[in-house]
Design an enzyme around this catalytic site. Structure first.
Site, PDB file in Angstrom:
ATOM      1  N   LYS A  14       0.695  -1.492   0.330  1.00 53.94           N
ATOM      2  CA  LYS A  14      -0.020   0.050   0.035  1.00 53.94           C
ATOM      3  C   LYS A  14       0.721   1.082  -0.172  1.00 53.94           C
ATOM      4  O   LYS A  14       0.462   1.617  -0.405  1.00 53.94           O
ATOM      5  CB  LYS A  14      -0.821   0.125   1.275  1.00 53.94           C
ATOM      6  CG  LYS A  14      -1.903  -1.302   1.009  1.00 53.94           C
ATOM      7  CD  LYS A  14      -3.170  -0.502   2.476  1.00 53.94           C
ATOM      8  CE  LYS A  14      -2.869  -1.309   3.968  1.00 53.94           C
ATOM      9  NZ  LYS A  14      -1.747  -2.354   4.235  1.00 53.94           N
ATOM     10  N   ARG A  89      -9.756   0.804   8.596  1.00 55.73           N
ATOM     11  CA  ARG A  89      -9.370  -0.684   8.840  1.00 55.73           C
ATOM     12  C   ARG A  89     -10.664  -1.580   9.757  1.00 55.73           C
ATOM     13  O   ARG A  89     -10.669  -3.336   9.844  1.00 55.73           O
ATOM     14  CB  ARG A  89      -8.660  -0.463   9.403  1.00 55.73           C
ATOM     15  CG  ARG A  89      -7.296  -1.372   9.222  1.00 55.73           C
ATOM     16  CD  ARG A  89      -5.936  -0.635   9.422  1.00 55.73           C
ATOM     17  NE  ARG A  89      -4.694  -0.951   9.602  1.00 55.73           N
ATOM     18  CZ  ARG A  89      -3.534  -0.748   9.081  1.00 55.73           C
ATOM     19  NH1 ARG A  89      -3.946   0.200   8.260  1.00 55.73           N
ATOM     20  NH2 ARG A  89      -2.610  -1.307   8.534  1.00 55.73           N
ATOM     21  N   ARG A 128      11.814  -6.323   4.656  1.00 56.71           N
ATOM     22  CA  ARG A 128      11.704  -5.145   4.401  1.00 56.71           C
ATOM     23  C   ARG A 128      12.363  -4.492   6.242  1.00 56.71           C
ATOM     24  O   ARG A 128      12.552  -4.694   7.437  1.00 56.71           O
ATOM     25  CB  ARG A 128       9.770  -4.816   5.543  1.00 56.71           C
ATOM     26  CG  ARG A 128       9.631  -3.277   5.281  1.00 56.71           C
ATOM     27  CD  ARG A 128       7.684  -3.090   4.750  1.00 56.71           C
ATOM     28  NE  ARG A 128       7.304  -3.198   5.992  1.00 56.71           N
ATOM     29  CZ  ARG A 128       6.226  -3.158   5.981  1.00 56.71           C
ATOM     30  NH1 ARG A 128       5.383  -2.111   4.627  1.00 56.71           N
ATOM     31  NH2 ARG A 128       4.907  -3.007   7.161  1.00 56.71           N
ATOM     32  N   ARG A 161      10.866  -1.828  11.674  1.00 51.88           N
ATOM     33  CA  ARG A 161      10.032  -1.124  12.494  1.00 51.88           C
ATOM     34  C   ARG A 161      10.475  -2.526  12.891  1.00 51.88           C
ATOM     35  O   ARG A 161      10.014  -3.489  13.177  1.00 51.88           O
ATOM     36  CB  ARG A 161       8.726  -1.063  11.244  1.00 51.88           C
ATOM     37  CG  ARG A 161       8.268   0.191  10.729  1.00 51.88           C
ATOM     38  CD  ARG A 161       7.223  -0.553   9.476  1.00 51.88           C
ATOM     39  NE  ARG A 161       6.006  -0.522   9.963  1.00 51.88           N
ATOM     40  CZ  ARG A 161       5.277  -0.756   9.581  1.00 51.88           C
ATOM     41  NH1 ARG A 161       4.937  -0.777   8.142  1.00 51.88           N
ATOM     42  NH2 ARG A 161       3.851  -1.514   9.604  1.00 51.88           N
TER      43      ARG A 161
HETATM   44  P1  ADP Z   1       0.585  -1.732   7.597  1.00 52.02           P
HETATM   45  O1  ADP Z   1      -0.343  -2.200   6.924  1.00 52.02           O
HETATM   46  O2  ADP Z   1       2.227  -3.081   6.855  1.00 52.02           O
HETATM   47  O3  ADP Z   1       0.609  -3.397   8.925  1.00 52.02           O
HETATM   48  P2  ADP Z   1       0.316   0.498   8.090  1.00 52.02           P
HETATM   49  O4  ADP Z   1       1.850   1.786   8.336  1.00 52.02           O
HETATM   50  O5  ADP Z   1      -0.479   1.022   8.170  1.00 52.02           O
HETATM   51  O6  ADP Z   1       1.255  -0.972   8.021  1.00 52.02           O
HETATM   52  O7  ADP Z   1       0.229   0.422  10.134  1.00 52.02           O
HETATM   53  C1  ADP Z   1       0.820   0.109  11.209  1.00 52.02           C
HETATM   54  C2  ADP Z   1       0.248   0.229  12.477  1.00 52.02           C
HETATM   55  O8  ADP Z   1      -0.468   1.805  12.821  1.00 52.02           O
HETATM   56  C3  ADP Z   1      -1.327  -0.699  12.311  1.00 52.02           C
HETATM   57  O9  ADP Z   1      -0.725  -2.242  12.702  1.00 52.02           O
HETATM   58  C4  ADP Z   1      -1.774  -0.405  13.667  1.00 52.02           C
HETATM   59  O10 ADP Z   1      -1.542  -0.581  15.213  1.00 52.02           O
HETATM   60  C5  ADP Z   1      -1.620   0.898  13.695  1.00 52.02           C
HETATM   61  N1  ADP Z   1      -2.908   1.638  12.830  1.00 52.02           N
HETATM   62  C6  ADP Z   1      -2.248   2.181  11.169  1.00 52.02           C
HETATM   63  N2  ADP Z   1      -3.776   2.336  11.104  1.00 52.02           N
HETATM   64  C7  ADP Z   1      -4.683   2.055  11.757  1.00 52.02           C
HETATM   65  C8  ADP Z   1      -5.547   2.280  11.693  1.00 52.02           C
HETATM   66  N3  ADP Z   1      -6.892   2.497  10.557  1.00 52.02           N
HETATM   67  N4  ADP Z   1      -7.050   2.068  12.709  1.00 52.02           N
HETATM   68  C9  ADP Z   1      -6.398   1.149  13.881  1.00 52.02           C
HETATM   69  N5  ADP Z   1      -5.108   1.274  14.306  1.00 52.02           N
HETATM   70  C10 ADP Z   1      -3.982   1.223  12.626  1.00 52.02           C
END
Ligand code: ADP
Ligand code: ZN
Length: 214
Positions: A14, A89, A128, A161
């Site tokens: 993404k 999400r 990654r 990360r």
């Molecule tokens: P990935 O898609 O690789 O898991 P992101 O950078 O989108 O990575 O998200 C990392 C973390 O940030 C998620 O695992 C969650 O803990 C938090 N997070 C991100 N977006 C949301 C969301 N919309 N609702 C709840 N937690 C979120």
């Protein structure tokens, strides 16, 4: 108007696609994951709260996440389109987004789902690395930097990360299956969803651009 949601499991690419699309269409990139990581880096109260969930792979609570996005979407740079990456999400987040976006006259036009096989997700996430300074993504095998451990773009240090380990990843994949996957049907019913194959990320960008140009 391109008011886009980019969906897909962790590791689907993404972030990588988002960076290309925002450059192509000149719209702001709204990544809740990036916003949380920024807050963590700055040590704000939001960052401290978010870290306690993110590092173990859990989702940050809906009320916190929704508040953050509401504020961001209301800024003037989102008036001519925006790209949401990693939000919504959960079903409550999608419902909140629907009323917020209506309220401000910035309703969703496209929902893109990037589908990727699970073995590929694990392989991508475990290899990654990201730049500590600018956030640019790398992979120990697929996207090597010119100099080991150093960002090509800004010279920053490449790190893993804290949530890119096997344990946190299995929690994230479970959260995706249980809480995020139901959104696909939600947007399918609204006629907004289009699915793309994410197994080859360089092939995918031109396809997404062509699709969004309509
Ligand atoms: P990935 O898609 O690789 O898991 P992101 O950078 O989108 O990575 O998200 C990392 C973390 O940030 C998620 O695992 C969650 O803990 C938090 N997070 C991100 N977006 C949301 C969301 N919309 N609702 C709840 N937690 C979120
Ligand atoms: Zn960098």
């Amino acid at each position: 108007m391109l008011n886009i949601i980019l969906m897909g499991p962790p590791g689907a690419g993404k972030g990588t696609q988002a960076k290309k699309l925002i450059a192509e269409f000149n719209i702001p990139h709204i990544s809740t994951g990036d916003m949380f990581r920024e807050a963590i880096k700055e040590g704000t109260p939001l960052g401290k709260l978010a870290a306690s969930y993110i590092n173990d792979g859990h989702l940050v609570p809906d009320d916190v996440t929704i508040g953050l996005v509401k504020e961001r979407l209301s800024k003037s740079d989102c008036a001519h389109g925006y790209l949401l990456d990693g939000f919504p999400r959960t079903i409550p987040q999608a419902e909140a987004l629907e009323s917020i976006s209506k309220e401000i006259g910035r309703e969703i036009s496209h929902v893109i789902d990037i589908e990727t096989p699970k073995e590929e997700l694990v392989r991508r996430i475990c290899g990654r690395r990201v730049c500590k300074k600018c956030g640019a993504p790398y992979h120990v095998i697929n996207i090597k930097p010119k100099v080991d451990g150093v960002c090509d773009i800004c010279g920053g240090e490449l790190i893993q990360r804290p949530d890119d380990n096997e344990e946190a990843l299995s929690v994230r994949l479970e959260a995706y299956t249980k809480q995020t996957q139901p959104l696909l049907e939600y947007y399918q019913k609204k006629g907004l969803l289009t699915k793309f194959d994410g197994s080859n990320s360089s092939d995918l960008t031109p396809k997404l651009v062509a699709f969004l140009r309509g």
